[in-house]
Design a protein around this motif. Structure first.
Motif, PDB file in Angstrom:
ATOM      1  N   UNK A   1       0.855  -1.182   0.000  1.00 59.34           N
ATOM      2  CA  UNK A   1       0.000   0.000   0.000  1.00 59.34           C
ATOM      3  C   UNK A   1       0.897   1.240   0.000  1.00 59.34           C
ATOM      4  N   UNK A   2       0.819   2.037  -1.064  1.00 62.22           N
ATOM      5  CA  UNK A   2       1.586   3.281  -1.160  1.00 62.22           C
ATOM      6  C   UNK A   2       0.721   4.425  -0.620  1.00 62.22           C
ATOM      7  N   UNK A   3       0.924   4.734   0.632  1.00 63.04           N
ATOM      8  CA  UNK A   3       0.121   5.797   1.239  1.00 63.04           C
ATOM      9  C   UNK A   3       0.480   7.146   0.625  1.00 63.04           C
ATOM     10  N   UNK A   4      -0.414   8.135   0.813  1.00 64.74           N
ATOM     11  CA  UNK A   4      -0.234   9.433   0.149  1.00 64.74           C
ATOM     12  C   UNK A   4       0.882  10.259   0.768  1.00 64.74           C
ATOM     13  N   UNK A   5       0.789  10.484   2.110  1.00 64.94           N
ATOM     14  CA  UNK A   5       1.758  11.378   2.754  1.00 64.94           C
ATOM     15  C   UNK A   5       2.142  10.849   4.134  1.00 64.94           C
ATOM     16  N   UNK A   6       3.275  11.373   4.617  1.00 61.84           N
ATOM     17  CA  UNK A   6       3.732  11.036   5.957  1.00 61.84           C
ATOM     18  C   UNK A   6       4.211  12.323   6.627  1.00 61.84           C
ATOM     19  N   UNK A   7       3.681  12.591   7.825  1.00 59.70           N
ATOM     20  CA  UNK A   7       4.089  13.762   8.607  1.00 59.70           C
ATOM     21  C   UNK A   7       5.050  13.286   9.694  1.00 59.70           C
ATOM     22  N   UNK A   8       6.363  13.383   9.480  1.00 58.60           N
ATOM     23  CA  UNK A   8       7.338  12.795  10.409  1.00 58.60           C
ATOM     24  C   UNK A   8       7.318  13.416  11.812  1.00 58.60           C
ATOM     25  N   UNK A   9       6.976  14.716  11.932  1.00 53.79           N
ATOM     26  CA  UNK A   9       6.970  15.365  13.254  1.00 53.79           C
ATOM     27  C   UNK A   9       5.851  14.831  14.139  1.00 53.79           C
ATOM     28  N   UNK A  10       4.771  14.345  13.516  1.00 51.47           N
ATOM     29  CA  UNK A  10       3.625  13.868  14.282  1.00 51.47           C
ATOM     30  C   UNK A  10       3.387  12.363  14.078  1.00 51.47           C
ATOM     31  N   UNK A  11       4.269  11.736  13.281  1.00 54.07           N
ATOM     32  CA  UNK A  11       4.204  10.296  13.029  1.00 54.07           C
ATOM     33  C   UNK A  11       2.842   9.886  12.453  1.00 54.07           C
ATOM     34  N   UNK A  12       2.323  10.677  11.538  1.00 52.36           N
ATOM     35  CA  UNK A  12       1.022  10.435  10.923  1.00 52.36           C
ATOM     36  C   UNK A  12       1.198   9.920   9.486  1.00 52.36           C
ATOM     37  N   UNK A  13       0.517   8.831   9.158  1.00 50.36           N
ATOM     38  CA  UNK A  13       0.349   8.400   7.770  1.00 50.36           C
ATOM     39  C   UNK A  13      -0.993   8.944   7.299  1.00 50.36           C
ATOM     40  N   UNK A  14      -0.974   9.710   6.203  1.00 53.01           N
ATOM     41  CA  UNK A  14      -2.180  10.401   5.736  1.00 53.01           C
ATOM     42  C   UNK A  14      -2.632   9.821   4.391  1.00 53.01           C
ATOM     43  N   UNK A  15      -3.922   9.551   4.305  1.00 52.57           N
ATOM     44  CA  UNK A  15      -4.522   9.123   3.043  1.00 52.57           C
ATOM     45  C   UNK A  15      -5.628  10.113   2.697  1.00 52.57           C
ATOM     46  N   UNK A  16      -5.522  10.738   1.503  1.00 49.17           N
ATOM     47  CA  UNK A  16      -6.521  11.693   1.038  1.00 49.17           C
ATOM     48  C   UNK A  16      -7.483  10.976   0.091  1.00 49.17           C
ATOM     49  N   UNK A  17      -8.781  11.046   0.401  1.00 48.18           N
ATOM     50  CA  UNK A  17      -9.769  10.353  -0.422  1.00 48.18           C
ATOM     51  C   UNK A  17     -10.878  11.307  -0.863  1.00 48.18           C
ATOM     52  N   UNK A  18     -11.475  10.953  -1.999  1.00 46.38           N
ATOM     53  CA  UNK A  18     -12.681  11.630  -2.459  1.00 46.38           C
ATOM     54  C   UNK A  18     -13.784  10.588  -2.568  1.00 46.38           C
ATOM     55  N   UNK A  19     -14.996  11.006  -2.302  1.00 48.40           N
ATOM     56  CA  UNK A  19     -16.120  10.059  -2.338  1.00 48.40           C
ATOM     57  C   UNK A  19     -16.540   9.841  -3.789  1.00 48.40           C
ATOM     58  N   UNK A  20     -15.700   9.082  -4.520  1.00 45.21           N
ATOM     59  CA  UNK A  20     -15.986   8.825  -5.928  1.00 45.21           C
ATOM     60  C   UNK A  20     -16.212   7.334  -6.146  1.00 45.21           C
ATOM     61  N   UNK A  21     -16.400   6.958  -7.398  1.00 44.06           N
ATOM     62  CA  UNK A  21     -16.721   5.572  -7.718  1.00 44.06           C
ATOM     63  C   UNK A  21     -15.584   4.626  -7.369  1.00 44.06           C
ATOM     64  N   UNK A  22     -14.325   5.126  -7.491  1.00 45.41           N
ATOM     65  CA  UNK A  22     -13.180   4.269  -7.180  1.00 45.41           C
ATOM     66  C   UNK A  22     -13.147   3.934  -5.696  1.00 45.41           C
ATOM     67  N   UNK A  23     -13.426   4.940  -4.871  1.00 51.47           N
ATOM     68  CA  UNK A  23     -13.432   4.710  -3.426  1.00 51.47           C
ATOM     69  C   UNK A  23     -14.548   3.747  -3.034  1.00 51.47           C
TER      70      UNK A  23
END
Length: 373
Positions: A296-318
């Motif tokens: 799984x290639x996640x979208x972003x990583x915030x190293x200062x807060x140790x957050x893995x971020x996934x940005x989604x839109x409510x579309x047909x693919x999701x």
């Protein structure tokens, strides 16, 4: 081959034998040697036996373990397996092809000649003759050939965009020494091939592989030389960056290498930059789905807060990923990955981005106040 001819060949082989060694590399002493061929009763082939002083009989199976030292017509002494020596039809060695004075050696290629030596001779052929041979081919052949091979002009137009050829990295220093032959004669059904030189035309080699560097993620990847014509070399992309999941083209945000696919992702990056929140490209996280392992290639990583971020839109693919269970499998993979590395995971929709950024800023202010106290 008639038996009389074989006997003559055996006599020639015997005359050139200097020594015979057993499987432990010990020399076997003998004063007389005989080679006889026996036809097998229930088989179409025959068996060759070697007799030493009429005391030692080496069967076909045993000749695979023994070695023979023989003197070639060129004067060199060579040591090979006895079974290979018995299959010779001429007294030639692997070095004979390198000597053009032995023209008759090239009539029949013996069993013991190593692959590639004949091509070494071809590499020394006159290049002007090669051009004349190709020019004599008909127009249809030339058209088909250039549909699968680069012309000299095309090669040097693409050369500055190549990262590596045959494991040689292209640099401003060595690019001036590179030469290209459009159509080099071969001994196979293709008749011609392309070759490259890295020493200003002194020696030429077949083009084994070409590598390009992705202009987005900087990844080095292989490409077949015939496929260079289909590449937009002003914007080189690897497979992952050219079309990710068949949904969005991956775009480069800035020279730092940060990438995005959709407008919400771009907006998230801009907000992080605006408020000095350090952001990196997402982590690669393993997960299990449909009885097989995936990444799984996640979208972003915030190293200062140790957050893995996934940005989604409510579309047909999701919605399709929800129905198939893929989203749930990815989240489970992140949970297990997070336990090992203490990572938090957050999936954000378009409308959630501003609130998330606000919460991050509040958390940062809270930490700063604690440090002041």
């Amino acid at each position: 081959m008639e038996s009389s001819n074989k006997e003559e060949i055996f006599d020639i082989l015997i005359k050139h034998i200097l020594k015979i060694f057993d499987e432990n590399n010990n020399e076997i002493k003998f004063s007389e040697i005989k080679i006889k061929e026996t036809k097998l009763k229930y088989a179409s082939n025959s068996s060759i036996h070697v007799y030493l002083d009429n005391n030692i009989c080496l069967s076909s199976k045993e000749t695979r373990k023994y070695r023979v030292l023989y003197k070639c017509r060129c004067g060199r002494e060579n040591k090979i397996l006895l079974c290979k020596y018995l299959l010779k039809r001429k007294i030639v060695c692997q070095h004979c092809l390198q000597d053009r004075t032995f023209e008759d050696h090239l009539d029949v290629q013996p069993y013991s000649i190593k692959k590639g030596l004949r091509s070494k001779i071809n590499n020394n052929l006159n290049k002007q003759n090669n051009e004349l041979i190709f020019e004599n081919m008909n127009d249809e052949f030339k058209t088909n050939y250039y549909s699968n091979h680069l012309t000299n002009e095309e090669f040097f137009r693409y050369l500055p965009y190549m990262y590596q050829i045959n494991n040689v990295i292209i640099t401003p220093k060595n690019i001036k020494l590179i030469r290209y032959l459009e159509h080099y004669p071969t001994n196979n059904q293709f008749k011609f091939t392309a070759k490259v030189s890295f020493d200003n035309g002194i020696t030429y080699k077949s083009i084994q592989n070409i590598k390009l560097q992705c202009s987005i993620c900087k990844k080095i990847f292989n490409v077949h030389i015939n496929n260079l014509k289909n590449k937009d070399l002003s914007n080189i992309k690897c497979k992952m960056c050219s079309l990710s999941n068949h949904r969005y083209n991956i775009k480069l945000f800035d020279e730092s290498g940060l990438t995005y696919q959709s407008n919400p992702e771009k907006y998230f990056i801009e907000q992080c930059y605006k408020y000095n929140i350090k952001i990196n490209n997402g982590l690669k996280i393993p997960y299990y789905f449909n009885n097989s392992n995936h990444i799984y290639n996640s979208d972003f990583y915030l190293p200062e807060y140790n957050y893995v971020i996934e940005i989604k839109s409510d579309n047909i693919w999701y919605r399709k990923d929800i129905e198939s269970g893929k989203i749930k499998a990815k989240e489970q993979g992140v949970v297990e990955f997070g336990k090992l590395y203490n990572i938090k995971y957050k999936m954000l929709f378009d409308q959630d981005i501003d609130n998330f950024i606000k919460n991050i800023l509040d958390e940062r202010d809270s930490l700063n106040n604690q440090e002041i106290d």
